[in-house]
Design a protein around this motif. Structure first.
Motif, PDB file in Angstrom:
ATOM      1  N   GLN A   1      24.517  -1.582  -1.093  1.00 27.46           N
ATOM      2  CA  GLN A   1      23.728  -2.359  -2.050  1.00 27.46           C
ATOM      3  C   GLN A   1      23.771  -3.853  -1.713  1.00 27.46           C
ATOM      4  O   GLN A   1      22.760  -4.551  -1.842  1.00 27.46           O
ATOM      5  CB  GLN A   1      24.237  -2.118  -3.475  1.00 27.46           C
ATOM      6  CG  GLN A   1      23.878  -0.743  -4.025  1.00 27.46           C
ATOM      7  CD  GLN A   1      24.481  -0.500  -5.402  1.00 27.46           C
ATOM      8  OE1 GLN A   1      25.492  -1.094  -5.765  1.00 27.46           O
ATOM      9  NE2 GLN A   1      23.859   0.383  -6.162  1.00 27.46           N
TER      10      GLN A   1
ATOM     11  N   ASP B   1      21.534  -4.376   1.255  1.00 28.96           N
ATOM     12  CA  ASP B   1      20.131  -4.314   0.834  1.00 28.96           C
ATOM     13  C   ASP B   1      19.727  -5.596   0.107  1.00 28.96           C
ATOM     14  O   ASP B   1      18.615  -6.097   0.292  1.00 28.96           O
ATOM     15  CB  ASP B   1      19.907  -3.107  -0.094  1.00 28.96           C
ATOM     16  CG  ASP B   1      20.012  -1.776   0.642  1.00 28.96           C
ATOM     17  OD1 ASP B   1      19.969  -1.795   1.891  1.00 28.96           O
ATOM     18  OD2 ASP B   1      20.142  -0.746  -0.023  1.00 28.96           O
TER      19      ASP B   1
ATOM     20  N   LEU C   1      16.930  -8.148   1.326  1.00 33.24           N
ATOM     21  CA  LEU C   1      15.812  -8.486   0.455  1.00 33.24           C
ATOM     22  C   LEU C   1      15.657  -9.994   0.344  1.00 33.24           C
ATOM     23  O   LEU C   1      14.536 -10.522   0.385  1.00 33.24           O
ATOM     24  CB  LEU C   1      16.025  -7.871  -0.935  1.00 33.24           C
ATOM     25  CG  LEU C   1      14.942  -8.166  -1.986  1.00 33.24           C
ATOM     26  CD1 LEU C   1      13.576  -7.682  -1.514  1.00 33.24           C
ATOM     27  CD2 LEU C   1      15.307  -7.520  -3.317  1.00 33.24           C
TER      28      LEU C   1
ATOM     29  N   GLU D   1       7.971  -6.741  -4.414  1.00 33.49           N
ATOM     30  CA  GLU D   1       7.277  -5.605  -5.032  1.00 33.49           C
ATOM     31  C   GLU D   1       5.842  -5.533  -4.510  1.00 33.49           C
ATOM     32  O   GLU D   1       5.173  -6.553  -4.340  1.00 33.49           O
ATOM     33  CB  GLU D   1       7.257  -5.737  -6.563  1.00 33.49           C
ATOM     34  CG  GLU D   1       6.540  -4.581  -7.258  1.00 33.49           C
ATOM     35  CD  GLU D   1       6.587  -4.687  -8.771  1.00 33.49           C
ATOM     36  OE1 GLU D   1       7.467  -4.045  -9.368  1.00 33.49           O
ATOM     37  OE2 GLU D   1       5.758  -5.420  -9.345  1.00 33.49           O
TER      38      GLU D   1
ATOM     39  N   ARG E   1       2.222  -3.610  -5.358  1.00 35.89           N
ATOM     40  CA  ARG E   1       1.504  -2.836  -6.385  1.00 35.89           C
ATOM     41  C   ARG E   1       0.268  -2.178  -5.761  1.00 35.89           C
ATOM     42  O   ARG E   1      -0.535  -2.847  -5.121  1.00 35.89           O
ATOM     43  CB  ARG E   1       1.090  -3.747  -7.540  1.00 35.89           C
ATOM     44  CG  ARG E   1       2.266  -4.322  -8.333  1.00 35.89           C
ATOM     45  CD  ARG E   1       1.843  -5.518  -9.154  1.00 35.89           C
ATOM     46  NE  ARG E   1       1.363  -6.588  -8.281  1.00 35.89           N
ATOM     47  CZ  ARG E   1       0.689  -7.638  -8.705  1.00 35.89           C
ATOM     48  NH1 ARG E   1       0.398  -7.767  -9.982  1.00 35.89           N
ATOM     49  NH2 ARG E   1       0.295  -8.562  -7.854  1.00 35.89           N
TER      50      ARG E   1
ATOM     51  N   HIS F   1       8.556   3.712   4.012  1.00 31.33           N
ATOM     52  CA  HIS F   1       9.877   3.552   3.401  1.00 31.33           C
ATOM     53  C   HIS F   1      10.922   2.950   4.339  1.00 31.33           C
ATOM     54  O   HIS F   1      11.618   1.985   3.965  1.00 31.33           O
ATOM     55  CB  HIS F   1      10.368   4.888   2.835  1.00 31.33           C
ATOM     56  CG  HIS F   1      11.711   4.805   2.195  1.00 31.33           C
ATOM     57  ND1 HIS F   1      12.829   5.408   2.730  1.00 31.33           N
ATOM     58  CD2 HIS F   1      12.148   4.160   1.080  1.00 31.33           C
ATOM     59  CE1 HIS F   1      13.876   5.144   1.971  1.00 31.33           C
ATOM     60  NE2 HIS F   1      13.498   4.400   0.971  1.00 31.33           N
TER      61      HIS F   1
ATOM     62  N   SER G   1      10.347  -0.796   4.667  1.00 29.55           N
ATOM     63  CA  SER G   1       9.997  -1.513   3.433  1.00 29.55           C
ATOM     64  C   SER G   1      10.891  -2.701   3.100  1.00 29.55           C
ATOM     65  O   SER G   1      10.559  -3.494   2.215  1.00 29.55           O
ATOM     66  CB  SER G   1      10.013  -0.539   2.252  1.00 29.55           C
ATOM     67  OG  SER G   1      11.325  -0.033   2.037  1.00 29.55           O
TER      68      SER G   1
ATOM     69  N   GLY H   1      13.453  -2.980   1.339  1.00 34.99           N
ATOM     70  CA  GLY H   1      13.872  -3.017  -0.061  1.00 34.99           C
ATOM     71  C   GLY H   1      12.776  -3.310  -1.056  1.00 34.99           C
ATOM     72  O   GLY H   1      13.035  -3.388  -2.262  1.00 34.99           O
ATOM     73  N   SER H   2      11.535  -3.477  -0.601  1.00 33.85           N
ATOM     74  CA  SER H   2      10.434  -3.744  -1.535  1.00 33.85           C
ATOM     75  C   SER H   2      10.256  -2.569  -2.496  1.00 33.85           C
ATOM     76  O   SER H   2      10.253  -1.413  -2.085  1.00 33.85           O
ATOM     77  CB  SER H   2       9.121  -3.962  -0.772  1.00 33.85           C
ATOM     78  OG  SER H   2       9.117  -5.183  -0.097  1.00 33.85           O
ATOM     79  N   ARG H   3      10.091  -2.880  -3.767  1.00 39.37           N
ATOM     80  CA  ARG H   3       9.765  -1.855  -4.748  1.00 39.37           C
ATOM     81  C   ARG H   3       8.276  -1.521  -4.627  1.00 39.37           C
ATOM     82  O   ARG H   3       7.468  -2.366  -4.268  1.00 39.37           O
ATOM     83  CB  ARG H   3      10.066  -2.334  -6.166  1.00 39.37           C
ATOM     84  CG  ARG H   3      11.532  -2.645  -6.421  1.00 39.37           C
ATOM     85  CD  ARG H   3      11.785  -2.963  -7.889  1.00 39.37           C
ATOM     86  NE  ARG H   3      10.969  -4.082  -8.340  1.00 39.37           N
ATOM     87  CZ  ARG H   3      11.310  -5.352  -8.227  1.00 39.37           C
ATOM     88  NH1 ARG H   3      12.452  -5.673  -7.663  1.00 39.37           N
ATOM     89  NH2 ARG H   3      10.521  -6.307  -8.671  1.00 39.37           N
ATOM     90  N   ILE H   4       7.939  -0.294  -4.940  1.00 45.28           N
ATOM     91  CA  ILE H   4       6.544   0.146  -4.947  1.00 45.28           C
ATOM     92  C   ILE H   4       6.162   0.509  -6.376  1.00 45.28           C
ATOM     93  O   ILE H   4       6.875   1.260  -7.045  1.00 45.28           O
ATOM     94  CB  ILE H   4       6.323   1.374  -4.032  1.00 45.28           C
ATOM     95  CG1 ILE H   4       6.608   1.014  -2.564  1.00 45.28           C
ATOM     96  CG2 ILE H   4       4.898   1.904  -4.183  1.00 45.28           C
ATOM     97  CD1 ILE H   4       5.623   0.066  -1.947  1.00 45.28           C
ATOM     98  N   GLN H   5       5.070  -0.030  -6.835  1.00 45.11           N
ATOM     99  CA  GLN H   5       4.544   0.342  -8.152  1.00 45.11           C
ATOM    100  C   GLN H   5       3.151   0.941  -7.961  1.00 45.11           C
ATOM    101  O   GLN H   5       2.260   0.295  -7.412  1.00 45.11           O
ATOM    102  CB  GLN H   5       4.457  -0.875  -9.071  1.00 45.11           C
ATOM    103  CG  GLN H   5       3.969  -0.519 -10.476  1.00 45.11           C
ATOM    104  CD  GLN H   5       3.883  -1.712 -11.402  1.00 45.11           C
ATOM    105  OE1 GLN H   5       3.244  -1.628 -12.452  1.00 45.11           O
ATOM    106  NE2 GLN H   5       4.482  -2.837 -11.042  1.00 45.11           N
TER     107      GLN H   5
END
Length: 303
Positions: A80, A83, A87, A98, A100, A120, A123, A125-129
């Motif tokens: 963590q 990561d 990030l 993030e 979107r 993935h 990525s 660590g980018s969040r995907i929405q």
């Protein structure tokens, strides 16, 4: 009083190295540190925690039962931290925290999932929405720039925006096998208009009149997605225009039936990928866009 950690990340990393390498000597070579410094770090960690983590038998170090549990938890912690630091570096380089993606509900999402599986490991660590949109809700997302990438039915793309065509979704009229119309060999639109139609709710905050498909039925029930519609019509209630890729297996199994209309037996929904704010598109979004285009056999020409 705020909590003060008794241990450090470096101590846990050393413990992990000793276990992974099979001993202090091997870990010392791996970390380019002296063996005595590693012995001291692990001994201090055990003393601070009041728990024995390692037992040395001969020249090899073995985990105790408690050490095995704590080592596994420590790996999560150090990963963590890595990561988090990655990030931070990515954000500093302009990589988005993030991304979107707005997706029109009729789009076959298995293509998107394939692209996301490839994205993935890249990525950072980018969040995907993922935002589901319907009809003018898709138009609203584009106009208001609420998503980095938009997969839209070509017919709802507003003026001034261009998309890259990627595929065509097929919508067909469907009923449950128990519906009264299931026995008809032919059916015209006038007769169909007398029956209950299940429609999908427009996701726009202020739905506008637009290309919403065939809506001439006097009776309508509105649901939020195609899966709700499928469950309703499976029980023999109403009919619905549904994406063929969602219902083809249920039709093959005899659970659902395709309505035998004498005209307009299917609707085609050409799909396009576009970026509402190309000038603000980050490197992660650009990478994902290229992967989506590649899944559809596109070369990634500018949108």
């Amino acid at each position: 009083m705020p909590y003060r950690p008794k241990s450090t990340l470096e101590q846990w990393r050393i413990l992990q190295a000793v276990v992974d390498a099979g001993g202090y000597s091997q870990a010392a070579d791996l970390l380019n540190k002296s063996q005595s410094s590693l012995n001291h770090a692990v001994a201090k960690l055990q003393n601070q925690l009041g728990v024995e983590l390692l037992q040395v038998i001969g020249r090899k170090a073995f985990l105790t039962e408690a050490g095995d549990v704590m080592l596994r938890r420590s790996r999560i912690l150090t990963q963590q931290i890595e990561d988090l630091e990655l990030l931070a570096a990515s954000i500093d380089m302009g990589w988005e925290p993030e991304i979107r993606i707005a997706v029109e509900l009729v789009y076959p999402k298995e293509f998107l999932y394939q692209a996301l599986a490839q994205f993935h490991p890249l990525s950072r660590g980018s969040r995907i929405q993922i935002i589901d949109t319907v009809i003018t809700g898709t138009t609203e997302v584009i106009l208001e720039g609420k998503a980095d990438l938009v997969i839209a039915a070509t017919g709802v793309i507003p003026r001034g925006y261009l998309g890259e065509p990627i595929c065509v979704a097929h919508l067909i009229p469907v009923i449950g096998a128990a519906h009264a119309l299931a026995q008809h060999k032919q059916l015209d639109l006038d007769e169909l208009s007398q029956h209950l139609q299940i429609v999908i709710r427009d996701t726009a905050s202020k739905p506008m009149e637009g290309p919403g498909g065939w809506l001439k039925a006097e009776q309508r029930w509105t649901v939020s997605n195609f899966y709700e519609a499928i469950e309703i019509i499976k029980s023999g209630i109403g009919f619905c225009w549904l994406p063929e890729h969602l219902v083809k297996n249920l039709i093959a199994e005899g659970v659902l039936r395709r309505l035998p209309l004498t005209q307009s037996s299917e609707r085609l929904a050409p799909m396009s990928l576009l970026t509402p704010k190309e000038e603000k598109l980050g490197p992660g979004s650009r990478q994902l866009r290229q992967l989506i285009l590649a899944i559809h056999g596109k070369t990634g020409s500018p949108l």
